[in-house]
Design an enzyme around this catalytic site. Structure first.
Site, PDB file in Angstrom:
ATOM      1  N   HIS A   1      48.061  41.600  40.816  1.00  0.00           N
ATOM      2  CA  HIS A   1      47.151  42.197  39.684  1.00  0.00           C
ATOM      3  C   HIS A   1      47.788  42.977  38.484  1.00  0.00           C
ATOM      4  O   HIS A   1      48.757  43.644  38.683  1.00  0.00           O
ATOM      5  CB  HIS A   1      46.341  43.358  40.459  1.00  0.00           C
ATOM      6  CG  HIS A   1      45.432  42.814  41.551  1.00  0.00           C
ATOM      7  ND1 HIS A   1      45.526  42.149  42.628  1.00  0.00           N
ATOM      8  CD2 HIS A   1      44.124  42.579  41.375  1.00  0.00           C
ATOM      9  CE1 HIS A   1      44.655  41.687  43.399  1.00  0.00           C
ATOM     10  NE2 HIS A   1      43.427  41.875  42.659  1.00  0.00           N
ATOM     11  N   PRO A   2      46.930  42.773  37.137  1.00  0.00           N
ATOM     12  CA  PRO A   2      47.864  43.511  36.155  1.00  0.00           C
ATOM     13  C   PRO A   2      47.443  44.827  36.180  1.00  0.00           C
ATOM     14  O   PRO A   2      46.319  45.443  36.662  1.00  0.00           O
ATOM     15  CB  PRO A   2      47.102  42.866  35.213  1.00  0.00           C
ATOM     16  CG  PRO A   2      45.372  42.408  35.494  1.00  0.00           C
ATOM     17  CD  PRO A   2      45.829  41.770  37.390  1.00  0.00           C
TER      18      PRO A   2
ATOM     19  N   SER B   1      39.816  39.298  35.514  1.00  0.00           N
ATOM     20  CA  SER B   1      40.096  40.590  35.146  1.00  0.00           C
ATOM     21  C   SER B   1      39.675  41.067  33.598  1.00  0.00           C
ATOM     22  O   SER B   1      39.234  42.110  33.652  1.00  0.00           O
ATOM     23  CB  SER B   1      41.911  40.564  35.284  1.00  0.00           C
ATOM     24  OG  SER B   1      42.134  41.769  35.060  1.00  0.00           O
TER      25      SER B   1
ATOM     26  N   GLU C   1      36.244  41.898  33.836  1.00  0.00           N
ATOM     27  CA  GLU C   1      35.874  43.179  34.521  1.00  0.00           C
ATOM     28  C   GLU C   1      36.452  44.295  34.000  1.00  0.00           C
ATOM     29  O   GLU C   1      35.690  45.471  33.992  1.00  0.00           O
ATOM     30  CB  GLU C   1      36.892  43.128  35.892  1.00  0.00           C
ATOM     31  CG  GLU C   1      36.278  42.240  36.950  1.00  0.00           C
ATOM     32  CD  GLU C   1      36.997  41.530  38.047  1.00  0.00           C
ATOM     33  OE1 GLU C   1      36.628  40.579  38.842  1.00  0.00           O
ATOM     34  OE2 GLU C   1      38.317  42.174  38.026  1.00  0.00           O
ATOM     35  N   GLN C   2      37.771  44.280  33.166  1.00  0.00           N
ATOM     36  CA  GLN C   2      38.048  45.514  32.515  1.00  0.00           C
ATOM     37  C   GLN C   2      37.376  45.919  31.362  1.00  0.00           C
ATOM     38  O   GLN C   2      37.141  47.044  30.951  1.00  0.00           O
ATOM     39  CB  GLN C   2      39.653  45.086  32.036  1.00  0.00           C
ATOM     40  CG  GLN C   2      40.661  44.908  33.322  1.00  0.00           C
ATOM     41  CD  GLN C   2      42.161  45.271  32.997  1.00  0.00           C
ATOM     42  OE1 GLN C   2      42.324  46.153  32.147  1.00  0.00           O
ATOM     43  NE2 GLN C   2      42.927  44.686  33.568  1.00  0.00           N
TER      44      GLN C   2
ATOM     45  N   VAL D   1      45.119  49.470  41.782  1.00  0.00           N
ATOM     46  CA  VAL D   1      43.952  48.370  41.818  1.00  0.00           C
ATOM     47  C   VAL D   1      42.671  49.062  42.340  1.00  0.00           C
ATOM     48  O   VAL D   1      42.670  49.925  43.434  1.00  0.00           O
ATOM     49  CB  VAL D   1      44.293  47.222  42.814  1.00  0.00           C
ATOM     50  CG1 VAL D   1      43.232  46.356  42.791  1.00  0.00           C
ATOM     51  CG2 VAL D   1      45.551  46.339  42.302  1.00  0.00           C
TER      52      VAL D   1
HETATM   53  N1  GUN Z   1      40.050  45.850  39.329  1.00  0.00           N
HETATM   54  C1  GUN Z   1      39.276  44.737  38.893  1.00  0.00           C
HETATM   55  N2  GUN Z   1      40.275  43.809  38.273  1.00  0.00           N
HETATM   56  C2  GUN Z   1      41.418  44.419  38.329  1.00  0.00           C
HETATM   57  C3  GUN Z   1      42.469  43.989  37.765  1.00  0.00           C
HETATM   58  O1  GUN Z   1      42.680  42.853  37.329  1.00  0.00           O
HETATM   59  N3  GUN Z   1      43.592  44.743  37.872  1.00  0.00           N
HETATM   60  C4  GUN Z   1      43.730  46.051  38.393  1.00  0.00           C
HETATM   61  N4  GUN Z   1      44.650  46.681  38.584  1.00  0.00           N
HETATM   62  N5  GUN Z   1      42.334  46.504  38.979  1.00  0.00           N
HETATM   63  C5  GUN Z   1      41.368  45.578  38.909  1.00  0.00           C
END
Ligand code: GUN
Length: 178
Positions: A78-79, A95, A98-99, A131
């Site tokens: 996960h980034p 991601s 979501e971010q 995460v």
């Molecule tokens: N929560 C939802 N997507 C991510 C993600 O890509 N990275 C992290 N660190 N938390 C997340």
């Protein structure tokens, strides 16, 4: 924050999903767990599914039954939230959206600096990215979670990260089923 560079697959019906070839199933669901399409391979073999929730449970079960080393690798795939990959536009489409949904693309300079501080403290203590299933949180609760989880033990934190990953995966699966 730059926009996603690739798009997400269009949702399919359960009937369609249950008859995909294993390869097509992995193409469809390969992004459910970050950079870890091997879990989609495992879930493909569990068909037929009776509901989208059952598909999500199959992903959760595949992760829970994996080795501790593989679970750590999944967490590390996960980034960082609002991290370097986000700034460079190198996030997976999942991601990135979501971010963005949690407002992490519009942080003030102070919030951004605080995020970098929390991310660094996290990596230093746990050797892991922080995460959290951002779609189930607000910007405020994401910050609060980072601060409070910093007092977890490494074991508690691994369990917390895997729980959040199962929530992230569930929402990604629900997006891919119509
Ligand atoms: N929560 C939802 N997507 C991510 C993600 O890509 N990275 C992290 N660190 N938390 C997340």
């Amino acid at each position: 924050m730059p926009q996603p560079s690739a798009s997400l697959p269009a949702a399919l019906s359960l009937t369609e999903i249950n008859v995909l070839t294993p390869g097509a199933f992995v193409s469809h669901f390969g992004g459910v767990l970050e950079h870890s399409p091997q879990y989609a391979q495992a879930a493909a073999a569990q068909r037929p599914f009776a509901s989208a929730e059952d598909i999500a449970s199959a992903f959760g079960a595949a992760v829970q039954s994996d080795t501790p080393a593989a679970q750590l690798a999944l967490i590390r795939a996960h980034p960082d939230l609002a991290g370097k990959a986000a700034l460079a536009g190198e996030l997976t489409p999942e991601s990135a959206s979501e971010q963005a949904s949690a407002g992490l693309g519009q942080l003030s300079a102070e919030e951004f600096a605080e995020f970098q501080r929390l991310n660094s403290a996290y990596h230093e203590k746990f050797g892991l990215p922080y995460v959290v299933c951002v779609r189930e949180h607000t910007k405020t609760s994401i910050f609060e979670g980072a601060r409070s989880r910093l007092s977890n033990t490494p074991e508690q934190e691994r369990a917390a990260a895997l729980f959040e990953i199962s929530r992230i995966a569930r929402l990604r699966v629900l997006d891919l089923v119509r």
